[in-house]
Design a protein around this motif. Sequence first.
Motif, PDB file in Angstrom:
ATOM      1  N   ASP A   1      51.810   4.876  -6.467  1.00  8.35           N
ATOM      2  CA  ASP A   1      52.022   3.386  -6.574  1.00  8.35           C
ATOM      3  C   ASP A   1      52.354   2.991  -4.836  1.00  8.35           C
ATOM      4  N   LEU A   2      53.169   3.656  -4.397  1.00 14.43           N
ATOM      5  CA  LEU A   2      53.855   3.368  -3.014  1.00 14.43           C
ATOM      6  C   LEU A   2      52.641   3.719  -1.988  1.00 14.43           C
ATOM      7  N   GLU A   3      51.801   4.743  -2.261  1.00 12.12           N
ATOM      8  CA  GLU A   3      50.669   4.907  -1.311  1.00 12.12           C
ATOM      9  C   GLU A   3      49.539   3.939  -1.383  1.00 12.12           C
ATOM     10  N   GLN A   4      49.389   3.588  -2.350  1.00 11.57           N
ATOM     11  CA  GLN A   4      48.524   2.477  -2.821  1.00 11.57           C
ATOM     12  C   GLN A   4      48.799   1.128  -1.934  1.00 11.57           C
ATOM     13  N   MET A   5      50.064   0.811  -2.042  1.00 10.30           N
ATOM     14  CA  MET A   5      50.805  -0.344  -1.464  1.00 10.30           C
ATOM     15  C   MET A   5      50.567  -0.385   0.191  1.00 10.30           C
ATOM     16  N   THR A   6      51.016   1.257   0.802  1.00  4.55           N
ATOM     17  CA  THR A   6      50.767   1.482   2.052  1.00  4.55           C
ATOM     18  C   THR A   6      49.143   1.114   2.382  1.00  4.55           C
ATOM     19  N   THR A   7      48.204   1.634   1.581  1.00  5.76           N
ATOM     20  CA  THR A   7      46.915   1.565   1.957  1.00  5.76           C
ATOM     21  C   THR A   7      46.362   0.346   1.863  1.00  5.76           C
ATOM     22  N   ALA A   8      46.784  -0.396   1.171  1.00  5.43           N
ATOM     23  CA  ALA A   8      46.515  -1.917   0.817  1.00  5.43           C
ATOM     24  C   ALA A   8      46.947  -2.773   1.868  1.00  5.43           C
ATOM     25  N   ARG A   9      48.252  -2.313   2.436  1.00  8.57           N
ATOM     26  CA  ARG A   9      48.600  -3.043   3.974  1.00  8.57           C
ATOM     27  C   ARG A   9      47.666  -2.729   4.975  1.00  8.57           C
ATOM     28  N   GLY A  10      47.137  -1.694   5.161  1.00  8.04           N
ATOM     29  CA  GLY A  10      46.583  -1.215   6.124  1.00  8.04           C
ATOM     30  C   GLY A  10      45.150  -1.732   6.074  1.00  8.04           C
ATOM     31  N   GLU A  11      44.321  -1.792   4.894  1.00  7.04           N
ATOM     32  CA  GLU A  11      43.201  -2.615   4.755  1.00  7.04           C
ATOM     33  C   GLU A  11      43.067  -4.015   4.962  1.00  7.04           C
ATOM     34  N   ALA A  12      44.448  -4.755   4.598  1.00  2.00           N
ATOM     35  CA  ALA A  12      44.532  -5.921   4.970  1.00  2.00           C
ATOM     36  C   ALA A  12      44.772  -6.312   6.397  1.00  2.00           C
ATOM     37  N   GLY A  13      44.895  -5.137   7.250  1.00  2.00           N
ATOM     38  CA  GLY A  13      44.973  -5.424   8.828  1.00  2.00           C
ATOM     39  C   GLY A  13      46.673  -5.647   8.880  1.00  2.00           C
ATOM     40  N   GLN A  14      47.473  -5.362   7.892  1.00  2.00           N
ATOM     41  CA  GLN A  14      48.852  -5.574   8.392  1.00  2.00           C
ATOM     42  C   GLN A  14      49.624  -4.511   8.852  1.00  2.00           C
ATOM     43  N   PRO A  15      50.620  -4.726   9.524  1.00  2.64           N
ATOM     44  CA  PRO A  15      51.288  -3.630  10.288  1.00  2.64           C
ATOM     45  C   PRO A  15      52.069  -2.780   9.322  1.00  2.64           C
ATOM     46  N   PRO A  16      52.481  -1.617   9.862  1.00  6.48           N
ATOM     47  CA  PRO A  16      53.176  -0.696   8.994  1.00  6.48           C
ATOM     48  C   PRO A  16      54.595  -1.472   8.525  1.00  6.48           C
ATOM     49  N   TYR A  17      54.821  -1.410   7.295  1.00 10.27           N
ATOM     50  CA  TYR A  17      56.327  -1.941   6.883  1.00 10.27           C
ATOM     51  C   TYR A  17      57.380  -0.772   6.748  1.00 10.27           C
ATOM     52  N   PRO A  18      58.363  -0.718   7.560  1.00 14.19           N
ATOM     53  CA  PRO A  18      59.077   0.436   7.404  1.00 14.19           C
ATOM     54  C   PRO A  18      59.934   0.708   6.237  1.00 14.19           C
ATOM     55  N   ALA A  19      60.193  -0.318   5.643  1.00 14.97           N
ATOM     56  CA  ALA A  19      60.920   0.062   4.364  1.00 14.97           C
ATOM     57  C   ALA A  19      59.981   0.763   3.341  1.00 14.97           C
ATOM     58  N   LEU A  20      59.100   0.359   3.424  1.00 10.73           N
ATOM     59  CA  LEU A  20      57.842   0.904   2.256  1.00 10.73           C
ATOM     60  C   LEU A  20      57.512   2.225   2.868  1.00 10.73           C
ATOM     61  N   ASP A  21      57.574   2.518   3.974  1.00  8.81           N
ATOM     62  CA  ASP A  21      57.256   3.742   4.381  1.00  8.81           C
ATOM     63  C   ASP A  21      58.486   4.882   4.062  1.00  8.81           C
TER      64      ASP A  21
END
Length: 163
Positions: free
Chosen positions: A116-136
């Motif tokens: 689930d967390l990897e999907q959230m990270t991927t969704a942020r990347g696909e949306a063009g959003q920068p990495p979110y340190p707390a999520l990573d």
Amino acid sequence: MIRRSLFLVVLLAAGCAAADKYPSLALRPIESRSDDEVVTPVAAATPDAALDAQLGTVSAKLAKIDTDFAAISARADTAAKAPGAQAVGSDQWLAAQSALAEMDGLGGDTLGTVSDLEQMTTARGEAGQPPYPALDALRARAQDQADAETAKVAAIKALLGEK
């Protein structure tokens, strides 16, 4: 007629003559460009209260799984170290197997959370959003927890003589 022919030959010969005898050694446009990779600066993530709340919920879920896993693994470890636990079908072996099954279930929950967390990270990347340190950081923590759980299950199975 000879004069005209001679004049024509001179004219044609003059057209063939070039001012420069050799090609220019000046840089061509392709030679003056840079081959360096263009580095674009990564934008900093802005705080996201909704995402932080979601990550807090996931973090609490991981902590609960970890607590439950520790309790069950202690029970499985005790059962696996008991005399006669290596005998298939004994009470100690059955207790260890039961605890291992519970541990596998909790390990599956942890792996689901990692996914689930990897999907959230991927969704942020696909949306063009920068990495979110707390999520990573939470994704890395969840993966570490999953790896530790897998290692603990393998260690208990080794005590029972399984692979």
